[in-house]
Scaffold this motif. Structure first.
Motif, mmCIF file in Angstrom:
data_model
loop_
_atom_site.group_PDB
_atom_site.id
_atom_site.type_symbol
_atom_site.label_atom_id
_atom_site.label_comp_id
_atom_site.label_asym_id
_atom_site.label_seq_id
_atom_site.Cartn_x
_atom_site.Cartn_y
_atom_site.Cartn_z
ATOM 1 N N UNK A 1 -4.549 7.653 -18.319
ATOM 2 C CA UNK A 1 -5.514 6.550 -18.613
ATOM 3 C C UNK A 1 -6.589 6.084 -18.164
ATOM 4 N N UNK A 2 -7.480 6.858 -19.017
ATOM 5 C CA UNK A 2 -9.473 7.042 -18.076
ATOM 6 C C UNK A 2 -9.939 6.214 -18.762
ATOM 7 N N UNK A 3 -10.801 5.093 -18.323
ATOM 8 C CA UNK A 3 -11.597 4.259 -18.445
ATOM 9 C C UNK A 3 -12.960 4.592 -17.464
ATOM 10 N N UNK A 4 -14.022 3.936 -18.678
ATOM 11 C CA UNK A 4 -15.460 4.607 -18.388
ATOM 12 C C UNK A 4 -15.881 2.926 -18.068
ATOM 13 N N UNK A 5 -17.057 3.570 -17.653
ATOM 14 C CA UNK A 5 -18.239 2.568 -17.811
ATOM 15 C C UNK A 5 -18.826 1.289 -19.029
ATOM 16 N N UNK A 6 -18.569 2.564 -19.582
ATOM 17 C CA UNK A 6 -19.046 1.710 -21.311
ATOM 18 C C UNK A 6 -17.579 0.987 -21.880
#
Length: 159
Positions: free
Chosen positions: A18-23
């Protein structure tokens, strides 16, 4: 390519990342193929994410006062928990009996209650003057928490 910085966690068994972005977009990626399985956007940004020990719930801290719970599988939790202060880090120990968050110079453990967590009950709290706590992780047994202190550039070990 994911925009800006990313926060990532592997699920149990290391099959999904799971990868979360700054956006605010979170990608579920199959590790074996690198394929994006799905994506969701529970908030406008991602400061930290954590996966429940059973792999059914994703916890998302966006730097605001709430932690969002995203159901990943049947039996997972949904909704949000408001901690009343900006949450920079989130984690759940292997017992899943608490939800730990970092709130400035305090690491706080909210006990599980009625398919959520109660931020008004104190299950545990550690405060270090001058610290700026962010990410939290646990040892495999759950008897030790490791917290990053961005202000003093150090790790804080909580047993």
């Amino acid at each position: 390519r994911l925009p800006f910085r990313t926060i990532s966690r592997l699920s149990e068994g290391d099959t999904l990342l799971y990868a979360g972005t700054a956006l605010g977009t979170i990608f579920e990626i199959r590790v074996s193929s690198g394929a994006i399985v799905r994506q969701f956007q529970p908030s406008t940004t991602v400061a930290d994410i954590a996966i429940s020990p059973d792999g059914k719930t994703l916890f998302v801290a966006d730097g605001g006062t709430a932690v969002f719970m995203v159901r990943l599988a049947t039996g997972g939790l949904t909704g949000s928990v408001d901690f009343g202060a900006n949450v920079k880090g989130v984690a759940q120990p292997p017992t899943a009996k608490q939800l730990w968050v970092s709130l400035g110079n305090t690491v706080y453990a909210a006990p599980a209650e009625d398919n959520s967590f109660n931020p008004n009950l104190i299950a545990g709290r550690v405060t270090v003057n001058g610290a700026q706590f962010t990410r939290i992780t646990f040892s495999r047994l759950g008897d030790t928490a490791i917290v990053i202190d961005d202000n003093f550039n150090q790790l804080v070990i909580i047993k």
